[in-house]
Write an enzyme that holds these catalytic residues in place. Structure first.
Site, short mmCIF file in Angstrom:
data_model
loop_
_atom_site.label_atom_id
_atom_site.label_comp_id
_atom_site.label_asym_id
_atom_site.label_seq_id
_atom_site.Cartn_x
_atom_site.Cartn_y
_atom_site.Cartn_z
N ARG A 1 13.45 4.49 12.10
CA ARG A 1 12.26 5.35 12.10
C ARG A 1 11.40 5.08 13.35
O ARG A 1 11.93 4.66 14.37
CB ARG A 1 11.49 5.14 10.78
CG ARG A 1 12.34 5.49 9.56
CD ARG A 1 11.58 5.28 8.27
NE ARG A 1 10.40 6.13 8.21
CZ ARG A 1 9.39 5.93 7.35
NH1 ARG A 1 9.45 4.93 6.49
NH2 ARG A 1 8.35 6.74 7.36
N SER B 1 13.17 3.07 2.66
CA SER B 1 13.75 3.70 3.85
C SER B 1 14.35 2.61 4.74
O SER B 1 14.28 1.41 4.42
CB SER B 1 12.65 4.46 4.60
OG SER B 1 11.71 3.55 5.15
N HIS C 1 4.49 -4.59 9.10
CA HIS C 1 4.52 -4.44 10.55
C HIS C 1 3.40 -5.17 11.29
O HIS C 1 3.44 -5.27 12.51
CB HIS C 1 4.50 -2.94 10.90
CG HIS C 1 5.51 -2.15 10.10
ND1 HIS C 1 6.86 -2.44 10.15
CD2 HIS C 1 5.38 -1.14 9.19
CE1 HIS C 1 7.51 -1.62 9.33
NE2 HIS C 1 6.64 -0.84 8.73
N ARG D 1 7.69 0.71 13.32
CA ARG D 1 8.33 0.19 12.10
C ARG D 1 9.50 -0.74 12.41
O ARG D 1 10.10 -1.32 11.52
CB ARG D 1 8.82 1.34 11.22
CG ARG D 1 7.71 2.22 10.70
CD ARG D 1 8.22 3.25 9.72
NE ARG D 1 7.33 4.41 9.65
CZ ARG D 1 6.25 4.48 8.88
NH1 ARG D 1 5.92 3.50 8.10
NH2 ARG D 1 5.48 5.56 8.91
N ALA E 1 3.36 -0.92 4.72
CA ALA E 1 2.88 -0.97 6.11
C ALA E 1 2.47 -2.38 6.55
O ALA E 1 2.51 -2.70 7.75
CB ALA E 1 1.71 -0.01 6.30
N ASN F 1 8.15 -5.49 -1.37
CA ASN F 1 8.07 -4.39 -0.41
C ASN F 1 6.65 -4.42 0.18
O ASN F 1 5.71 -3.93 -0.46
CB ASN F 1 8.35 -3.03 -1.06
CG ASN F 1 8.43 -1.93 -0.01
OD1 ASN F 1 7.94 -2.09 1.11
ND2 ASN F 1 9.03 -0.81 -0.37
N HIS G 1 12.89 -2.55 1.55
CA HIS G 1 12.33 -1.27 1.97
C HIS G 1 13.18 -0.15 1.39
O HIS G 1 14.42 -0.26 1.34
CB HIS G 1 12.29 -1.15 3.50
CG HIS G 1 11.46 -2.22 4.12
ND1 HIS G 1 10.08 -2.16 4.14
CD2 HIS G 1 11.81 -3.38 4.72
CE1 HIS G 1 9.62 -3.26 4.73
NE2 HIS G 1 10.65 -4.02 5.08
N GLU H 1 12.66 -9.42 1.16
CA GLU H 1 11.91 -8.27 1.68
C GLU H 1 12.75 -7.02 1.43
O GLU H 1 13.94 -7.01 1.76
CB GLU H 1 11.69 -8.46 3.19
CG GLU H 1 11.03 -7.29 3.88
CD GLU H 1 11.00 -7.44 5.41
OE1 GLU H 1 11.37 -8.52 5.93
OE2 GLU H 1 10.62 -6.46 6.08
N ASP I 1 1.97 -15.64 6.57
CA ASP I 1 1.59 -17.04 6.30
C ASP I 1 1.67 -17.36 4.81
O ASP I 1 2.01 -18.49 4.43
CB ASP I 1 0.18 -17.31 6.83
CG ASP I 1 0.14 -17.41 8.35
OD1 ASP I 1 1.21 -17.45 8.99
OD2 ASP I 1 -0.98 -17.46 8.91
N TYR J 1 11.01 9.11 1.06
CA TYR J 1 11.01 8.10 -0.01
C TYR J 1 11.62 8.58 -1.32
O TYR J 1 11.73 7.80 -2.26
CB TYR J 1 9.58 7.60 -0.25
CG TYR J 1 8.99 6.92 0.97
CD1 TYR J 1 9.50 5.70 1.42
CD2 TYR J 1 7.96 7.51 1.71
CE1 TYR J 1 9.00 5.09 2.55
CE2 TYR J 1 7.44 6.89 2.84
CZ TYR J 1 7.97 5.69 3.26
OH TYR J 1 7.48 5.08 4.38
N ARG K 1 4.63 11.17 -2.30
CA ARG K 1 4.48 10.73 -0.92
C ARG K 1 5.75 11.00 -0.11
O ARG K 1 6.80 10.41 -0.39
CB ARG K 1 4.20 9.22 -0.92
CG ARG K 1 4.17 8.61 0.45
CD ARG K 1 4.20 7.09 0.37
NE ARG K 1 4.04 6.54 1.69
CZ ARG K 1 4.33 5.29 2.02
NH1 ARG K 1 4.78 4.46 1.11
NH2 ARG K 1 4.16 4.87 3.25
N PRO L 1 0.79 -1.23 0.00
CA PRO L 1 0.00 0.00 0.00
C PRO L 1 0.83 1.29 0.00
O PRO L 1 1.87 1.37 0.65
CB PRO L 1 -0.83 -0.09 1.28
CG PRO L 1 -0.18 -1.14 2.11
CD PRO L 1 0.50 -2.08 1.17
N ASN L 2 0.30 2.25 -0.74
CA ASN L 2 0.82 3.62 -0.84
C ASN L 2 2.07 3.76 -1.71
O ASN L 2 2.51 4.88 -1.95
CB ASN L 2 1.09 4.21 0.57
CG ASN L 2 -0.18 4.32 1.38
OD1 ASN L 2 -1.12 5.01 0.97
ND2 ASN L 2 -0.25 3.64 2.52
#
Ligand code: DQA
Length: 143
Positions: free
Chosen positions: A107, A102, A80, A111, A77, A74, A100, A98, A87, A23, A18, A10-11
């Site tokens: 942070r 940032s 977290h 996070r 959110a 990625n 990211h 995985e 799963d 970012y 953003r 998301p986002n």
């Protein structure tokens, strides 16, 4: 060319507008182009996707598991708190990295927890869009 998925949560479609101080100024289209160009250099056919929908992301992870396709993820959110994502990743049949943009560890407190890290092959964070490039290079080096 070997297929690889790059999934974004998301986002992340809003990159560029953003929180650019966190970012960066590059857009999601820039990210997709970077992934495809890096893939071409490495002999990988890269399919870049983004969704704000947890169920859709879970379905994409099932697809990757069923087809044994490596994933750069990625989770944004969802990182977290999404045990559904965790799963789904636990069912993986190929490497999953995985990533990211940032460095979440530097942070806000919430996070600092990743509920998916333990079921990923590894994590790359804090290098801006280069986190994705590094992940693709890592996947290109795996069998
Ligand atoms: C992020 C970090 C997450 O904490 C955040 O929720 C995001 C982006 C990153 O790429 O730095 O949406 O995954």
């Amino acid at each position: 060319m070997r297929p690889v998925y790059v999934f974004n949560g998301p986002n992340l479609s809003r990159l560029g507008t953003r929180e650019p101080d966190v970012y960066g100024a590059e857009t999601f289209d820039d990210l997709a182009a970077l992934c495809r160009d890096t893939g071409r250099e490495l002999g990988l056919s890269v399919d870049v996707r983004q969704t704000d929908d947890e169920a859709e992301l879970v379905a994409w992870l099932h697809e990757a598991a069923d087809r044994a396709i490596p994933v750069v993820l990625n989770p944004a959110a969802f990182t977290h708190y999404s045990y559904a994502l965790r799963d789904a990743i636990a069912q993986r049949t190929a490497p999953l990295i995985e990533v990211h943009i940032s460095n979440p560890a530097a942070r806000e407190e919430f996070r600092h927890t990743s509920v998916v890290a333990a079921v990923a092959s590894g994590t790359i964070a804090g290098f801006g869009l280069r986190s994705y490039e590094l992940a693709l290079r890592a996947i290109a080096g795996t069998p």
